[in-house]
Design an enzyme around this catalytic site. Structure first.
Site, mmCIF file in Angstrom:
data_model
loop_
_atom_site.group_PDB
_atom_site.id
_atom_site.type_symbol
_atom_site.label_atom_id
_atom_site.label_comp_id
_atom_site.label_asym_id
_atom_site.label_seq_id
_atom_site.Cartn_x
_atom_site.Cartn_y
_atom_site.Cartn_z
ATOM 1 N N ILE A 71 -52.998 39.748 -7.047
ATOM 2 C CA ILE A 71 -53.560 39.005 -8.184
ATOM 3 C C ILE A 71 -54.415 39.893 -9.104
ATOM 4 O O ILE A 71 -54.927 39.414 -10.116
ATOM 5 C CB ILE A 71 -54.377 37.775 -7.731
ATOM 6 C CG1 ILE A 71 -55.497 38.174 -6.780
ATOM 7 C CG2 ILE A 71 -53.470 36.716 -7.123
ATOM 8 C CD1 ILE A 71 -56.491 37.024 -6.524
ATOM 9 N N GLN A 121 -59.650 51.156 1.267
ATOM 10 C CA GLN A 121 -59.209 49.847 1.746
ATOM 11 C C GLN A 121 -60.277 48.793 1.489
ATOM 12 O O GLN A 121 -61.466 49.033 1.716
ATOM 13 C CB GLN A 121 -58.909 49.912 3.256
ATOM 14 C CG GLN A 121 -58.333 48.615 3.811
ATOM 15 C CD GLN A 121 -57.913 48.718 5.274
ATOM 16 O OE1 GLN A 121 -58.240 49.691 5.950
ATOM 17 N NE2 GLN A 121 -57.199 47.713 5.750
ATOM 18 N N HIS A 161 -51.532 46.577 4.749
ATOM 19 C CA HIS A 161 -50.686 46.231 3.598
ATOM 20 C C HIS A 161 -50.249 47.494 2.864
ATOM 21 O O HIS A 161 -50.955 48.500 2.830
ATOM 22 C CB HIS A 161 -51.396 45.276 2.632
ATOM 23 C CG HIS A 161 -52.739 45.742 2.173
ATOM 24 N ND1 HIS A 161 -53.874 45.622 2.941
ATOM 25 C CD2 HIS A 161 -53.133 46.325 1.015
ATOM 26 C CE1 HIS A 161 -54.902 46.115 2.280
ATOM 27 N NE2 HIS A 161 -54.477 46.560 1.107
ATOM 28 N N PHE A 162 -49.074 47.376 2.281
ATOM 29 C CA PHE A 162 -48.496 48.414 1.435
ATOM 30 C C PHE A 162 -48.400 47.841 0.025
ATOM 31 O O PHE A 162 -47.898 46.733 -0.157
ATOM 32 C CB PHE A 162 -47.099 48.803 1.925
ATOM 33 C CG PHE A 162 -47.101 49.514 3.254
ATOM 34 C CD1 PHE A 162 -47.050 50.899 3.320
ATOM 35 C CD2 PHE A 162 -47.170 48.795 4.437
ATOM 36 C CE1 PHE A 162 -47.060 51.559 4.548
ATOM 37 C CE2 PHE A 162 -47.179 49.447 5.664
ATOM 38 C CZ PHE A 162 -47.123 50.829 5.722
ATOM 39 N N HIS A 163 -48.862 48.609 -0.955
ATOM 40 C CA HIS A 163 -48.737 48.204 -2.355
ATOM 41 C C HIS A 163 -47.412 48.733 -2.891
ATOM 42 O O HIS A 163 -47.164 49.946 -2.826
ATOM 43 C CB HIS A 163 -49.837 48.828 -3.213
ATOM 44 C CG HIS A 163 -51.236 48.438 -2.836
ATOM 45 N ND1 HIS A 163 -52.000 47.580 -3.580
ATOM 46 C CD2 HIS A 163 -52.024 48.807 -1.785
ATOM 47 C CE1 HIS A 163 -53.200 47.444 -3.028
ATOM 48 N NE2 HIS A 163 -53.233 48.182 -1.931
#
Ligand code: 5GP
Length: 147
Positions: A39, A102, A108-110
């Site tokens: 977001i 982080q 998580h992977f962007h």
């Protein structure tokens, strides 16, 4: 090797997204992973790939969690290159611990779909929800088209 992470926080924001306690724009999931829109997008189409099982980051993740996430990263990335979505390249980012950048403590992977001549926006800027929703629909369609 000396890595003693904080205990996994079951109330981190991505755990809540997994449990559907807070809304997200989901674009893909399989048995082991979920992909949803960031977001605060650094580029249009910025997504996050997470494992469905808990781990803090890359450092405490199991080989299975890492493999499942990267398999999904590759599948989604390939679906975005060229028509119909139109990405020219993919930037993959992954951060570990505060000093590593982080901010949310569920691995998580962007995925950042890149277009010729674009540049990354600054981090931590709320995106336009209508644009994010429209991007999620285009991405979902491209993933479905890629099969
Ligand atoms: P990190 O710095 O931990 O790798 O990145 C965390 C990411 O989570 C950031 O890109 C941030 O924009 C995103 N993020 C933070 N809160 C939320 C949220 O409530 N929903 C979604 N979809 N993304 C979030």
């Amino acid at each position: 090797m000396d890595y003693s992470p904080e205990p996994y926080d079951t109330d981190n924001i991505f755990a809540k997204i997994l449990r559907e306690e807070i809304p997200s724009f989901r674009v893909f999931e399989d048995a082991d992973t979920l992909v949803f829109m960031d977001i605060m997008p650094r580029v249009d189409g910025h997504m996050l790939v997470i494992p469905k099982t808990p781990c803090r980051n890359m450092l405490d993740a199991s080989a299975d969690q890492l493999a499942a996430c990267l398999k999904t990263v590759q599948k989604v990335s390939l679906a975005l290159l060229g028509a119909p979505y139109g990405a020219d390249g993919i930037t993959l980012q992954q951060f570990n611990e505060p000093e590593g950048g982080q901010e949310v403590y569920h691995l998580h992977f962007h995925i950042l779909p890149r277009r010729e001549g674009d540049s990354l926006r600054p981090p931590r800027q709320q995106g336009d929800m209508e644009v994010i929703k429209a991007e999620s629909e285009r991405i979902r369609a491209a993933i479905e088209a890629a099969g």
